[in-house]
Design an enzyme around this catalytic site. Structure first.
Site, PDB file in Angstrom:
ATOM      1  N   ARG A  18      94.572  71.337  11.638  1.00 37.33           N
ATOM      2  CA  ARG A  18      93.509  72.170  12.217  1.00 37.33           C
ATOM      3  C   ARG A  18      92.489  71.259  12.892  1.00 37.33           C
ATOM      4  O   ARG A  18      92.505  70.055  12.698  1.00 37.33           O
ATOM      5  CB  ARG A  18      92.798  72.967  11.108  1.00 37.33           C
ATOM      6  CG  ARG A  18      93.616  74.094  10.505  1.00 37.33           C
ATOM      7  CD  ARG A  18      92.801  74.824   9.456  1.00 37.33           C
ATOM      8  NE  ARG A  18      91.497  75.232   9.980  1.00 37.33           N
ATOM      9  CZ  ARG A  18      90.323  74.956   9.388  1.00 37.33           C
ATOM     10  NH1 ARG A  18      90.268  74.278   8.283  1.00 37.33           N
ATOM     11  NH2 ARG A  18      89.203  75.368   9.933  1.00 37.33           N
ATOM     12  N   ALA A  82      83.678  64.582   3.159  1.00 36.04           N
ATOM     13  CA  ALA A  82      82.365  65.213   2.954  1.00 36.04           C
ATOM     14  C   ALA A  82      81.585  64.596   1.795  1.00 36.04           C
ATOM     15  O   ALA A  82      80.354  64.734   1.741  1.00 36.04           O
ATOM     16  CB  ALA A  82      82.548  66.708   2.727  1.00 36.04           C
ATOM     17  N   HIS A  85      78.411  62.531   2.449  1.00 35.66           N
ATOM     18  CA  HIS A  85      77.083  63.117   2.667  1.00 35.66           C
ATOM     19  C   HIS A  85      76.460  63.649   1.378  1.00 35.66           C
ATOM     20  O   HIS A  85      75.359  64.204   1.417  1.00 35.66           O
ATOM     21  CB  HIS A  85      77.194  64.248   3.700  1.00 35.66           C
ATOM     22  CG  HIS A  85      78.075  63.904   4.858  1.00 35.66           C
ATOM     23  ND1 HIS A  85      77.800  62.862   5.719  1.00 35.66           N
ATOM     24  CD2 HIS A  85      79.262  64.431   5.304  1.00 35.66           C
ATOM     25  CE1 HIS A  85      78.760  62.772   6.622  1.00 35.66           C
ATOM     26  NE2 HIS A  85      79.666  63.718   6.393  1.00 35.66           N
ATOM     27  N   ASP A  92      77.000  54.500  -6.101  1.00 35.09           N
ATOM     28  CA  ASP A  92      76.790  53.674  -7.294  1.00 35.09           C
ATOM     29  C   ASP A  92      78.049  52.909  -7.678  1.00 35.09           C
ATOM     30  O   ASP A  92      77.968  51.748  -8.109  1.00 35.09           O
ATOM     31  CB  ASP A  92      76.350  54.553  -8.478  1.00 35.09           C
ATOM     32  CG  ASP A  92      74.915  55.020  -8.355  1.00 35.09           C
ATOM     33  OD1 ASP A  92      74.192  54.540  -7.448  1.00 35.09           O
ATOM     34  OD2 ASP A  92      74.508  55.876  -9.163  1.00 35.09           O
ATOM     35  N   HIS A 105      84.787  56.897   9.759  1.00 35.60           N
ATOM     36  CA  HIS A 105      84.856  58.323  10.075  1.00 35.60           C
ATOM     37  C   HIS A 105      85.611  58.500  11.378  1.00 35.60           C
ATOM     38  O   HIS A 105      85.317  57.814  12.363  1.00 35.60           O
ATOM     39  CB  HIS A 105      83.459  58.942  10.171  1.00 35.60           C
ATOM     40  CG  HIS A 105      82.730  58.829   8.880  1.00 35.60           C
ATOM     41  ND1 HIS A 105      83.081  59.578   7.780  1.00 35.60           N
ATOM     42  CD2 HIS A 105      81.742  58.004   8.485  1.00 35.60           C
ATOM     43  CE1 HIS A 105      82.311  59.234   6.769  1.00 35.60           C
ATOM     44  NE2 HIS A 105      81.490  58.271   7.166  1.00 35.60           N
ATOM     45  N   ILE A 106      86.551  59.411  11.363  1.00 28.33           N
ATOM     46  CA  ILE A 106      87.373  59.665  12.549  1.00 28.33           C
ATOM     47  C   ILE A 106      86.500  60.239  13.668  1.00 28.33           C
ATOM     48  O   ILE A 106      86.590  59.836  14.823  1.00 28.33           O
ATOM     49  CB  ILE A 106      88.515  60.641  12.185  1.00 28.33           C
ATOM     50  CG1 ILE A 106      89.440  59.984  11.149  1.00 28.33           C
ATOM     51  CG2 ILE A 106      89.291  61.075  13.430  1.00 28.33           C
ATOM     52  CD1 ILE A 106      90.404  60.951  10.467  1.00 28.33           C
ATOM     53  N   SER A 107      85.671  61.199  13.302  1.00 28.70           N
ATOM     54  CA  SER A 107      84.784  61.829  14.288  1.00 28.70           C
ATOM     55  C   SER A 107      83.455  61.074  14.342  1.00 28.70           C
ATOM     56  O   SER A 107      83.104  60.327  13.426  1.00 28.70           O
ATOM     57  CB  SER A 107      84.522  63.289  13.889  1.00 28.70           C
ATOM     58  OG  SER A 107      83.814  63.348  12.658  1.00 28.70           O
ATOM     59  N   ARG A 116      75.676  65.944   8.549  1.00 26.38           N
ATOM     60  CA  ARG A 116      76.657  64.846   8.575  1.00 26.38           C
ATOM     61  C   ARG A 116      76.011  63.521   8.997  1.00 26.38           C
ATOM     62  O   ARG A 116      76.680  62.496   9.094  1.00 26.38           O
ATOM     63  CB  ARG A 116      77.813  65.170   9.522  1.00 26.38           C
ATOM     64  CG  ARG A 116      78.653  66.348   9.075  1.00 26.38           C
ATOM     65  CD  ARG A 116      79.873  66.534   9.972  1.00 26.38           C
ATOM     66  NE  ARG A 116      80.342  67.901   9.897  1.00 26.38           N
ATOM     67  CZ  ARG A 116      81.171  68.363   8.947  1.00 26.38           C
ATOM     68  NH1 ARG A 116      81.642  67.558   8.033  1.00 26.38           N
ATOM     69  NH2 ARG A 116      81.530  69.645   8.944  1.00 26.38           N
TER      70      ARG A 116
HETATM   71  O1  CA2 Z   1      85.070  62.253  10.704  1.00 25.90           O
HETATM   72  C1  CA2 Z   1      85.479  62.011   9.565  1.00 25.90           C
HETATM   73  O2  CA2 Z   1      86.374  61.214   9.325  1.00 25.90           O
HETATM   74  C2  CA2 Z   1      84.878  62.780   8.371  1.00 25.90           C
HETATM   75  O3  CA2 Z   1      84.771  61.877   7.281  1.00 25.90           O
HETATM   76  C3  CA2 Z   1      85.848  63.895   8.050  1.00 25.90           C
HETATM   77  C4  CA2 Z   1      85.351  64.828   6.952  1.00 25.90           C
HETATM   78  C5  CA2 Z   1      83.936  65.325   7.256  1.00 25.90           C
HETATM   79  O4  CA2 Z   1      83.453  66.084   6.165  1.00 25.90           O
HETATM   80  C6  CA2 Z   1      82.983  64.168   7.530  1.00 25.90           C
HETATM   81  O5  CA2 Z   1      81.717  64.690   7.855  1.00 25.90           O
HETATM   82  C7  CA2 Z   1      83.495  63.321   8.678  1.00 25.90           C
HETATM   83  C8  CA2 Z   1      86.236  66.083   6.824  1.00 25.90           C
HETATM   84  C9  CA2 Z   1      87.678  65.810   6.676  1.00 25.90           C
HETATM   85  C10 CA2 Z   1      88.414  67.122   6.716  1.00 25.90           C
HETATM   86  O6  CA2 Z   1      89.421  67.021   7.705  1.00 25.90           O
HETATM   87  C11 CA2 Z   1      90.052  68.142   8.120  1.00 25.90           C
HETATM   88  C12 CA2 Z   1      91.053  67.930   9.025  1.00 25.90           C
HETATM   89  C13 CA2 Z   1      91.734  69.010   9.516  1.00 25.90           C
HETATM   90  C14 CA2 Z   1      91.418  70.277   9.101  1.00 25.90           C
HETATM   91  C15 CA2 Z   1      90.421  70.478   8.199  1.00 25.90           C
HETATM   92  C16 CA2 Z   1      89.741  69.382   7.697  1.00 25.90           C
END
Ligand code: CA2
Length: 151
Positions: A18, A82, A85, A92, A105-107, A116
């Site tokens: 997704r 998540a 955050h 710790d 972080h990928i994004s 975030r």
């Molecule tokens: O950007 C990133 O790598 C994050 O660590 C990804 C986390 C998010 O909570 C952080 O803020 C940033 C979320 C990972 C969940 O990935 C999904 C991938 C596909 C569908 C649903 C969730």
């Protein structure tokens, strides 16, 4: 051969299923392949893990600190999802065992919702890579390797 630990937090097992506009189309298996390819070129073994459970991630971090001190590991790449955050406990754990961590972080979390923008991991991380997609994992392994090689 020294190893590098790659830890993935909650929901990262869903990568590639997704939200490709945010996370791309690669799956976690693709991320593991990328990590193994990068590590192999650098002469490193990879421990690649994912958990949706905060305590499990903490246990793995606690176990890795002594391995680094023993020269068996060069540290960890951590995408805490998540928990980044929310988790004082992860903060710790990293601090307690003095684990060298590159936060990934990928994004680009700073282009996203304000919740975030804060990370409990960053103050105890050796370095941070955000927004470069899954390539960030390979860059993080390379950075840990360079750091270990240069003392
Ligand atoms: O950007 C990133 O790598 C994050 O660590 C990804 C986390 C998010 O909570 C952080 O803020 C940033 C979320 C990972 C969940 O990935 C999904 C991938 C596909 C569908 C649903 C969730």
């Amino acid at each position: 051969m020294p190893s590098v630990l790659v830890l993935n937090g909650p929901n990262l097992n869903l990568l590639g299923t997704r939200k490709p506009e945010i996370y791309g189309s690669a799956t976690l298996a693709d991320v593991e392949r990328l990590c193994r390819g990068t590590a192999e070129k650098l002469g490193l073994d990879v421990e690649f893990r994912q958990s949706n459970h905060e305590g499990q991630l903490i246990d793995w971090i606690q176990e890795e600190g002594p391995r680094v001190k023993a020269g068996e590991s060069i540290g960890a790449v951590l995408n805490a999802g998540a928990f980044t955050h929310t988790s004082v406990a992860l903060h710790d754990a990293i601090e307690s065992v003095e684990l060298p961590v590159i936060e990934v972080h990928i994004s680009n979390v700073h282009r996203r919702e304000p919740f975030r923008h804060h990370s409990y991991i960053s103050p105890v991380a050796t370095g941070i890579i955000v927004g470069l997609g899954i390539a960030g994992y390979g860059l993080a392994i390379t950075a840990l390797h360079g750091r270990a090689a240069n003392g």
